[in-house]
Design a protein around this motif. Structure first.
Motif, PDB file in Angstrom:
ATOM      1  N   VAL A 192     -35.900 -50.427  14.254  1.00  0.00           N
ATOM      2  CA  VAL A 192     -36.834 -50.168  13.155  1.00  0.00           C
ATOM      3  C   VAL A 192     -36.318 -50.775  11.852  1.00  0.00           C
ATOM      4  O   VAL A 192     -37.075 -51.405  11.097  1.00  0.00           O
ATOM      5  N   VAL A 193     -35.037 -50.598  11.585  1.00  0.00           N
ATOM      6  CA  VAL A 193     -34.443 -51.163  10.369  1.00  0.00           C
ATOM      7  C   VAL A 193     -34.537 -52.688  10.400  1.00  0.00           C
ATOM      8  O   VAL A 193     -34.862 -53.331   9.391  1.00  0.00           O
ATOM      9  N   ALA A 194     -34.255 -53.280  11.566  1.00  0.00           N
ATOM     10  CA  ALA A 194     -34.333 -54.739  11.692  1.00  0.00           C
ATOM     11  C   ALA A 194     -35.750 -55.233  11.428  1.00  0.00           C
ATOM     12  O   ALA A 194     -35.948 -56.280  10.791  1.00  0.00           O
ATOM     13  N   PHE A 195     -36.743 -54.491  11.913  1.00  0.00           N
ATOM     14  CA  PHE A 195     -38.138 -54.883  11.657  1.00  0.00           C
ATOM     15  C   PHE A 195     -38.447 -54.855  10.164  1.00  0.00           C
ATOM     16  O   PHE A 195     -39.038 -55.795   9.621  1.00  0.00           O
ATOM     17  N   VAL A 196     -38.053 -53.787   9.492  1.00  0.00           N
ATOM     18  CA  VAL A 196     -38.355 -53.649   8.066  1.00  0.00           C
ATOM     19  C   VAL A 196     -37.660 -54.730   7.243  1.00  0.00           C
ATOM     20  O   VAL A 196     -38.192 -55.192   6.228  1.00  0.00           O
ATOM     21  N   LEU A 197     -36.496 -55.179   7.695  1.00  0.00           N
ATOM     22  CA  LEU A 197     -35.726 -56.163   6.941  1.00  0.00           C
ATOM     23  C   LEU A 197     -36.054 -57.604   7.315  1.00  0.00           C
ATOM     24  O   LEU A 197     -35.457 -58.531   6.762  1.00  0.00           O
TER      25      LEU A 197
ATOM     26  N   TRP B 289     -49.035 -51.775   2.725  1.00  0.00           N
ATOM     27  CA  TRP B 289     -47.823 -50.957   2.852  1.00  0.00           C
ATOM     28  C   TRP B 289     -48.004 -49.896   3.936  1.00  0.00           C
ATOM     29  O   TRP B 289     -47.101 -49.650   4.745  1.00  0.00           O
ATOM     30  N   LEU B 290     -49.159 -49.261   3.962  1.00  0.00           N
ATOM     31  CA  LEU B 290     -49.434 -48.256   4.997  1.00  0.00           C
ATOM     32  C   LEU B 290     -49.458 -48.885   6.384  1.00  0.00           C
ATOM     33  O   LEU B 290     -49.033 -48.263   7.360  1.00  0.00           O
ATOM     34  N   ALA B 291     -49.947 -50.129   6.470  1.00  0.00           N
ATOM     35  CA  ALA B 291     -49.924 -50.831   7.757  1.00  0.00           C
ATOM     36  C   ALA B 291     -48.491 -51.093   8.205  1.00  0.00           C
ATOM     37  O   ALA B 291     -48.171 -50.974   9.394  1.00  0.00           O
ATOM     38  N   GLY B 292     -47.616 -51.433   7.262  1.00  0.00           N
ATOM     39  CA  GLY B 292     -46.203 -51.595   7.595  1.00  0.00           C
ATOM     40  C   GLY B 292     -45.571 -50.284   8.035  1.00  0.00           C
ATOM     41  O   GLY B 292     -44.778 -50.249   8.985  1.00  0.00           O
ATOM     42  N   LEU B 293     -45.928 -49.211   7.355  1.00  0.00           N
ATOM     43  CA  LEU B 293     -45.443 -47.887   7.759  1.00  0.00           C
ATOM     44  C   LEU B 293     -45.941 -47.537   9.153  1.00  0.00           C
ATOM     45  O   LEU B 293     -45.196 -47.006   9.985  1.00  0.00           O
TER      46      LEU B 293
ATOM     47  N   ALA C 203     -43.872 -49.437  11.712  1.00  0.00           N
ATOM     48  CA  ALA C 203     -42.532 -48.872  11.877  1.00  0.00           C
ATOM     49  C   ALA C 203     -42.569 -47.544  12.647  1.00  0.00           C
ATOM     50  O   ALA C 203     -41.756 -47.306  13.539  1.00  0.00           O
ATOM     51  N   LEU C 204     -43.522 -46.688  12.311  1.00  0.00           N
ATOM     52  CA  LEU C 204     -43.636 -45.404  13.010  1.00  0.00           C
ATOM     53  C   LEU C 204     -44.023 -45.610  14.472  1.00  0.00           C
ATOM     54  O   LEU C 204     -43.520 -44.906  15.364  1.00  0.00           O
ATOM     55  N   THR C 205     -44.924 -46.554  14.730  1.00  0.00           N
ATOM     56  CA  THR C 205     -45.339 -46.821  16.104  1.00  0.00           C
ATOM     57  C   THR C 205     -44.180 -47.384  16.916  1.00  0.00           C
ATOM     58  O   THR C 205     -43.993 -47.024  18.091  1.00  0.00           O
ATOM     59  N   MET C 206     -43.385 -48.256  16.313  1.00  0.00           N
ATOM     60  CA  MET C 206     -42.214 -48.798  16.997  1.00  0.00           C
ATOM     61  C   MET C 206     -41.243 -47.681  17.354  1.00  0.00           C
ATOM     62  O   MET C 206     -40.714 -47.628  18.470  1.00  0.00           O
ATOM     63  N   ASP C 207     -41.011 -46.787  16.411  1.00  0.00           N
ATOM     64  CA  ASP C 207     -40.124 -45.643  16.677  1.00  0.00           C
ATOM     65  C   ASP C 207     -40.670 -44.782  17.810  1.00  0.00           C
ATOM     66  O   ASP C 207     -39.931 -44.367  18.709  1.00  0.00           O
ATOM     67  N   LEU C 208     -41.973 -44.514  17.786  1.00  0.00           N
ATOM     68  CA  LEU C 208     -42.597 -43.684  18.810  1.00  0.00           C
ATOM     69  C   LEU C 208     -42.539 -44.347  20.183  1.00  0.00           C
ATOM     70  O   LEU C 208     -42.258 -43.691  21.201  1.00  0.00           O
ATOM     71  N   LEU C 209     -42.784 -45.652  20.223  1.00  0.00           N
ATOM     72  CA  LEU C 209     -42.744 -46.381  21.487  1.00  0.00           C
ATOM     73  C   LEU C 209     -41.342 -46.390  22.079  1.00  0.00           C
ATOM     74  O   LEU C 209     -41.165 -46.174  23.286  1.00  0.00           O
ATOM     75  N   LEU C 210     -40.344 -46.608  21.249  1.00  0.00           N
ATOM     76  CA  LEU C 210     -38.967 -46.626  21.737  1.00  0.00           C
ATOM     77  C   LEU C 210     -38.523 -45.236  22.185  1.00  0.00           C
ATOM     78  O   LEU C 210     -37.736 -45.105  23.136  1.00  0.00           O
TER      79      LEU C 210
ATOM     80  N   GLN D 213     -40.796 -58.079   4.694  1.00  0.00           N
ATOM     81  CA  GLN D 213     -40.476 -58.020   3.270  1.00  0.00           C
ATOM     82  C   GLN D 213     -41.471 -58.826   2.436  1.00  0.00           C
ATOM     83  O   GLN D 213     -41.761 -58.471   1.298  1.00  0.00           O
ATOM     84  N   ARG D 214     -41.985 -59.889   2.997  1.00  0.00           N
ATOM     85  CA  ARG D 214     -42.903 -60.728   2.227  1.00  0.00           C
ATOM     86  C   ARG D 214     -44.310 -60.155   2.171  1.00  0.00           C
ATOM     87  O   ARG D 214     -44.988 -60.254   1.137  1.00  0.00           O
ATOM     88  N   TYR D 215     -44.768 -59.565   3.274  1.00  0.00           N
ATOM     89  CA  TYR D 215     -46.181 -59.184   3.363  1.00  0.00           C
ATOM     90  C   TYR D 215     -46.426 -57.674   3.296  1.00  0.00           C
ATOM     91  O   TYR D 215     -47.567 -57.241   3.402  1.00  0.00           O
ATOM     92  N   MET D 216     -45.363 -56.887   3.102  1.00  0.00           N
ATOM     93  CA  MET D 216     -45.525 -55.440   3.076  1.00  0.00           C
ATOM     94  C   MET D 216     -46.339 -54.976   1.872  1.00  0.00           C
ATOM     95  O   MET D 216     -47.018 -53.944   1.925  1.00  0.00           O
TER      96      MET D 216
END
Length: 202
Positions: free
Chosen positions: A119-124, A91-95, A98-105, A129-132
């Motif tokens: 970011v929302v598209a990535f999480v969904l 879960w922390l790896a997923g977080l 997501a945070l890195t994607m936000d920072l990069l963008l 969803q399967r491996y988080m």
């Protein structure tokens, strides 16, 4: 010391919506491992090392000489006595992804609505969803790859990169490459991008 802490608190507050977005996946992360893959392969290695008190080589297990960076971290989590901690690591790896994607963008000056949508598209995505919330290596690979890409972008932004500026790139890329054998295919790409980033600044 105070200024970096204040900046960290401000950054977390600005991105609290990402934490809230991932909140539903914390519940399954607290459940015990039940999937065949994590029980028979991913967590089995880490559990064997914890029981043996050292790194072992089991010829009866699949990929006995594969790189096991993430399994070592899972072993540390299992040493705490909780089988759910490896799920929380995923879960922390997923977080982190997501945070890195936000920072990069943000660094690429992408418009806020596009950045949030990405970011929302990535999480969904089905993969997220399967491996988080399971003890497998898929989400850690995504998170470490995202950090590696961001570190390479950060390296390219330095006007006069010093040798120490290469360390974050090297660490992130090494962690990613050591998670799975197929990740080693990215090493030439990382080296080429890093070389190109450094040569452009010379």
């Amino acid at each position: 010391v105070r200024r970096p802490f204040v900046r960290l608190v401000a950054a977390v507050g600005e991105r609290r919506w990402i934490f809230l977005l991932l909140l539903p996946w914390t519940l399954p992360a607290f459940l015990s491992p039940i999937r065949w893959d994590e029980m028979s392969f991913h967590l089995a290695y880490a559990d064997q090392w914890v029981r043996a008190g050292r790194l072992t080589l089991d010829h009866f297990m699949r990929f006995q000489v594969a790189p096991f960076n993430w399994q070592v971290l899972q072993g540390v989590a299992l040493m705490a006595g909780s089988p759910t901690l490896p799920h929380l690591l995923s879960w922390l790896a997923g977080l982190l992804a997501a945070l890195t994607m936000d920072l990069l963008l943000r660094r690429l000056a992408v418009r806020p609505e596009v950045r949030v949508t990405a970011v929302v598209a990535f999480v969904l995505t089905p993969v997220a969803q399967r491996y988080m919330s399971v003890g497998m290596i898929d989400m850690p690979m995504i998170g470490l790859l995202a950090v590696s890409v961001y570190a390479l972008v950060e390296l390219g932004d330095h006007t006069a990169p010093a040798p120490r500026d290469v360390v974050p790139v090297a660490l992130a890329a090494a962690l990613f490459a050591g998670v799975k054998v197929l990740s080693l295919a990215y090493v030439p790409l990382f080296l080429a991008l890093a070389t190109g980033s450094l040569s452009m600044e010379v």
